[in-house]
Design a protein around this motif. Structure first.
Motif, PDB file in Angstrom:
ATOM      1  N   LEU A 167     -11.428  -6.068   3.043  1.00 55.46           N
ATOM      2  CA  LEU A 167     -10.536  -5.025   2.535  1.00 55.46           C
ATOM      3  C   LEU A 167      -9.895  -5.420   1.210  1.00 55.46           C
ATOM      4  O   LEU A 167      -9.500  -4.548   0.425  1.00 55.46           O
ATOM      5  CB  LEU A 167      -9.457  -4.681   3.569  1.00 55.46           C
ATOM      6  CG  LEU A 167      -9.946  -3.996   4.851  1.00 55.46           C
ATOM      7  CD1 LEU A 167      -8.768  -3.630   5.740  1.00 55.46           C
ATOM      8  CD2 LEU A 167     -10.780  -2.763   4.539  1.00 55.46           C
ATOM      9  N   SER A 170     -11.902  -3.753  -1.414  1.00 56.81           N
ATOM     10  CA  SER A 170     -11.995  -2.290  -1.392  1.00 56.81           C
ATOM     11  C   SER A 170     -11.267  -1.701  -2.595  1.00 56.81           C
ATOM     12  O   SER A 170     -10.090  -2.029  -2.835  1.00 56.81           O
ATOM     13  CB  SER A 170     -11.365  -1.752  -0.100  1.00 56.81           C
ATOM     14  OG  SER A 170     -11.018  -0.397  -0.237  1.00 56.81           O
ATOM     15  N   GLU A 195      -4.784   1.061  12.761  1.00 57.14           N
ATOM     16  CA  GLU A 195      -6.231   0.896  12.872  1.00 57.14           C
ATOM     17  C   GLU A 195      -6.702   1.697  14.075  1.00 57.14           C
ATOM     18  O   GLU A 195      -6.469   1.329  15.233  1.00 57.14           O
ATOM     19  CB  GLU A 195      -6.579  -0.578  13.037  1.00 57.14           C
ATOM     20  CG  GLU A 195      -7.972  -0.876  13.561  1.00 57.14           C
ATOM     21  CD  GLU A 195      -9.093  -0.592  12.590  1.00 57.14           C
ATOM     22  OE1 GLU A 195      -9.379   0.605  12.398  1.00 57.14           O
ATOM     23  OE2 GLU A 195      -9.681  -1.537  12.064  1.00 57.14           O
ATOM     24  N   HIS A 227      -8.560  -8.104   9.533  1.00 59.76           N
ATOM     25  CA  HIS A 227      -8.663  -7.374   8.264  1.00 59.76           C
ATOM     26  C   HIS A 227      -7.323  -6.737   7.906  1.00 59.76           C
ATOM     27  O   HIS A 227      -6.849  -6.824   6.773  1.00 59.76           O
ATOM     28  CB  HIS A 227      -9.665  -6.222   8.399  1.00 59.76           C
ATOM     29  CG  HIS A 227     -11.091  -6.625   8.306  1.00 59.76           C
ATOM     30  ND1 HIS A 227     -11.569  -7.535   7.404  1.00 59.76           N
ATOM     31  CD2 HIS A 227     -12.176  -6.194   9.001  1.00 59.76           C
ATOM     32  CE1 HIS A 227     -12.879  -7.655   7.557  1.00 59.76           C
ATOM     33  NE2 HIS A 227     -13.264  -6.863   8.512  1.00 59.76           N
ATOM     34  N   ASP A 228      -6.748  -6.051   8.887  1.00 63.99           N
ATOM     35  CA  ASP A 228      -5.565  -5.223   8.646  1.00 63.99           C
ATOM     36  C   ASP A 228      -4.324  -6.067   8.391  1.00 63.99           C
ATOM     37  O   ASP A 228      -3.539  -5.780   7.479  1.00 63.99           O
ATOM     38  CB  ASP A 228      -5.349  -4.291   9.835  1.00 63.99           C
ATOM     39  CG  ASP A 228      -6.579  -3.434  10.097  1.00 63.99           C
ATOM     40  OD1 ASP A 228      -6.698  -2.369   9.494  1.00 63.99           O
ATOM     41  OD2 ASP A 228      -7.440  -3.857  10.892  1.00 63.99           O
ATOM     42  N   ARG A 361      -8.607   3.954   9.185  1.00 66.84           N
ATOM     43  CA  ARG A 361      -7.310   3.323   8.966  1.00 66.84           C
ATOM     44  C   ARG A 361      -6.372   4.327   8.308  1.00 66.84           C
ATOM     45  O   ARG A 361      -6.786   5.073   7.422  1.00 66.84           O
ATOM     46  CB  ARG A 361      -7.466   2.087   8.081  1.00 66.84           C
ATOM     47  CG  ARG A 361      -8.203   0.959   8.764  1.00 66.84           C
ATOM     48  CD  ARG A 361      -8.482  -0.199   7.808  1.00 66.84           C
ATOM     49  NE  ARG A 361      -8.914  -1.385   8.551  1.00 66.84           N
ATOM     50  CZ  ARG A 361     -10.186  -1.658   8.847  1.00 66.84           C
ATOM     51  NH1 ARG A 361     -11.155  -0.832   8.470  1.00 66.84           N
ATOM     52  NH2 ARG A 361     -10.490  -2.748   9.536  1.00 66.84           N
ATOM     53  N   SER A 376      -8.279   6.315   5.335  1.00 72.98           N
ATOM     54  CA  SER A 376      -9.602   5.849   4.932  1.00 72.98           C
ATOM     55  C   SER A 376     -10.700   6.852   5.285  1.00 72.98           C
ATOM     56  O   SER A 376     -11.783   6.803   4.715  1.00 72.98           O
ATOM     57  CB  SER A 376      -9.907   4.493   5.582  1.00 72.98           C
ATOM     58  OG  SER A 376     -10.054   4.616   6.987  1.00 72.98           O
ATOM     59  N   HIS A 410     -17.554  -0.729   5.609  1.00 79.56           N
ATOM     60  CA  HIS A 410     -16.116  -0.743   5.323  1.00 79.56           C
ATOM     61  C   HIS A 410     -15.795   0.035   4.051  1.00 79.56           C
ATOM     62  O   HIS A 410     -15.030  -0.408   3.195  1.00 79.56           O
ATOM     63  CB  HIS A 410     -15.587  -2.174   5.221  1.00 79.56           C
ATOM     64  CG  HIS A 410     -15.637  -2.931   6.506  1.00 79.56           C
ATOM     65  ND1 HIS A 410     -16.668  -3.775   6.837  1.00 79.56           N
ATOM     66  CD2 HIS A 410     -14.777  -2.958   7.562  1.00 79.56           C
ATOM     67  CE1 HIS A 410     -16.453  -4.296   8.036  1.00 79.56           C
ATOM     68  NE2 HIS A 410     -15.309  -3.808   8.500  1.00 79.56           N
ATOM     69  N   ASP A 414     -17.870  -4.060   1.746  1.00 79.15           N
ATOM     70  CA  ASP A 414     -18.862  -5.113   1.972  1.00 79.15           C
ATOM     71  C   ASP A 414     -19.671  -5.374   0.703  1.00 79.15           C
ATOM     72  O   ASP A 414     -19.968  -6.528   0.363  1.00 79.15           O
ATOM     73  CB  ASP A 414     -19.813  -4.724   3.106  1.00 79.15           C
ATOM     74  CG  ASP A 414     -19.155  -4.735   4.469  1.00 79.15           C
ATOM     75  OD1 ASP A 414     -17.970  -5.125   4.563  1.00 79.15           O
ATOM     76  OD2 ASP A 414     -19.816  -4.347   5.446  1.00 79.15           O
TER      77      ASP A 414
END
Length: 437
Positions: A167, A170, A195, A227-228, A361, A376, A410, A414
């Motif tokens: 992330l 991103s 999430e 991740h979050d 998310r 997201s 994602h 990625d």
């Protein structure tokens, strides 16, 4: 790459048509014009050829001038043979144990380590000691002692060690960090982040799948939401978390919630048609002509003589993914909340929910001068100004987008991870990755 450029490539060659050299040449030319060329081709060995290993190595199919896979290790023969076929790897470099590759002279610039979570430490330490740069799937490990040992092995080395906290790569998450840093919403008071795992996704991965049992893998918050938690820390910048609390439970996916008349397997269940978690619904109701996630986690055999759907159905009838969700050996939380307080008094709340419609998310960041929201699923960032009572929207086509490639999970993050990692290795520049150790 803008949305228009993506559409042009798709229409010219077909989405992700990496068998077409014209596509890969056009992709390389287009991406180089946006992000600049790579210094040289990078070579890699793949340790673990499951879904994540295949995903990251897919970058080499779309950008063969940037990444070349030269060896693969995986205990399952059909998985390593698939990677061998893709990259024309010699037989002696297609092995069932990563130790065989580690015992050889150094074969490549880097190692892509995508084994199961509990199996990260040994290959990572062994291969960095051989001089390999490391791309390490998250989480680093499932226990603190392993993390400490790995950190000691990695520190003060020239090799680049990058953790796949994707992330941070991103464009949306980077844009949010940029907005926070600009003070457009003032000082951050609170981050509210959710999430939504998705009801079918949770059943797939955390009830029937590899991350269902803490003793065999890890707890669901670490497996799904590191991740979050990482991106919250990324957004908060240099502010330190000083207090944390968490609570959650296995609320639904247990024997006490099993409907009356339900069987032990979906193929032998009288109430299967009324069950949202039916394996038939999740895996057999869509396109079953080839292995793609989540079906590929159930069965990734591509060359069954009776076709992929037959092989998939057979795996569901006999394997773990065809079990009733109320009769599995799962013990991880299906919902959990984490509350954080930072050294400046700001707070953050992260919620993981397994029983949700969406698999997206959602973020709301409340500041002293405005509020930012991001979903997201729709990819739009909205910033509201308290002073003017006006909102502005940052649409997806205003941000850099991943090209139409295999490695695009994602929301494209990625791809951006692999792009950054390969360029960093090619240039021997640790500063080019956002998640280095």
């Amino acid at each position: 790459m803008t949305s228009t450029t993506r559409i042009q490539l798709d229409s010219m060659f077909g989405y992700g048509d990496n068998t077409n050299s014209k596509f890969t040449d056009a992709l390389e030319e287009t991406w180089s014009s946006i992000d600049g060329p790579i210094a040289r081709q990078v070579t890699a060995v793949v340790i673990g050829a499951g879904n994540r290993g295949v995903n990251y190595s897919g970058f080499a199919l779309d950008f063969p001038n940037r990444l070349k896979i030269v060896a693969v290790a995986d205990p399952l023969v059909h998985r390593r043979n698939r990677v061998q076929k893709w990259f024309n790897i010699p037989d002696n470099l297609v092995v069932d144990d990563w130790r065989v590759l580690a015992d050889m002279d150094k074969l490549a610039d880097c190692a892509i380590i995508t084994t199961q979570d509990r199996q990260h430490k040994d290959p990572a330490i062994a291969l960095v000691n051989k001089g390999y740069h490391i791309l390490l799937e998250k989480p680093i490990s499932v226990n603190e002692d392993d993390c400490d040992e790995m950190f000691e092995a990695f520190k003060n080395r020239d090799e680049i060690v990058t953790v796949c906290h994707v992330l941070r790569y991103s464009p949306h998450c980077l844009k949010i960090r940029e907005i926070i840093a600009s003070d457009e919403i003032g000082q951050v008071v609170m981050i509210d982040h959710t999430e939504n795992v998705g009801f079918w996704h949770f059943a797939h991965s955390y009830v029937r799948g590899n991350w269902r049992n803490e003793a065999n893998s890890t707890f669901s918050l670490l497996a799904k939401c590191c991740h979050d938690l990482d991106v919250i820390m990324f957004w908060m910048g240099d502010r330190q978390c000083t207090k944390i609390q968490s609570f959650g439970s296995l609320y639904h996916f247990k024997k006490s919630q099993k409907p009356a008349g339900a069987g032990d397997r979906c193929f032998d269940c009288a109430v299967e048609e009324k069950c949202p978690y039916s394996a038939k619904k999740i895996y057999l109701s869509g396109n079953c002509s080839r292995p793609q996630w989540p079906m590929s986690a159930v069965c990734d055999i591509e060359d069954h003589p009776k076709g992929y759907k037959f092989a998939l159905t057979e795996a569901l009838q006999t394997g773990p993914y065809g079990r009733c969700v109320y009769e599995c050996d799962n013990d991880v939380c299906d919902q959990q909340v984490v509350n954080m307080e930072f050294n400046n008094g700001a707070t953050a709340s992260m919620k993981m929910i397994g029983c949700s419609r969406d698999t997206s998310r959602y973020t709301r960041i409340c500041g002293t001068m405005g509020e930012l929201t991001w979903d997201s699923k729709y990819k739009t960032i909205t910033v509201y100004d308290y002073t003017t009572n006006q909102s502005r929207c940052i649409e997806p086509n205003h941000l850099l987008a991943a090209p139409p490639v295999k490695c695009s999970g994602h929301g494209g993050a990625d791809f951006f991870l692999m792009n950054a990692f390969t360029k960093a290795v090619a240039a021997s520049d640790k500063s080019m990755v956002a998640t280095g150790i």
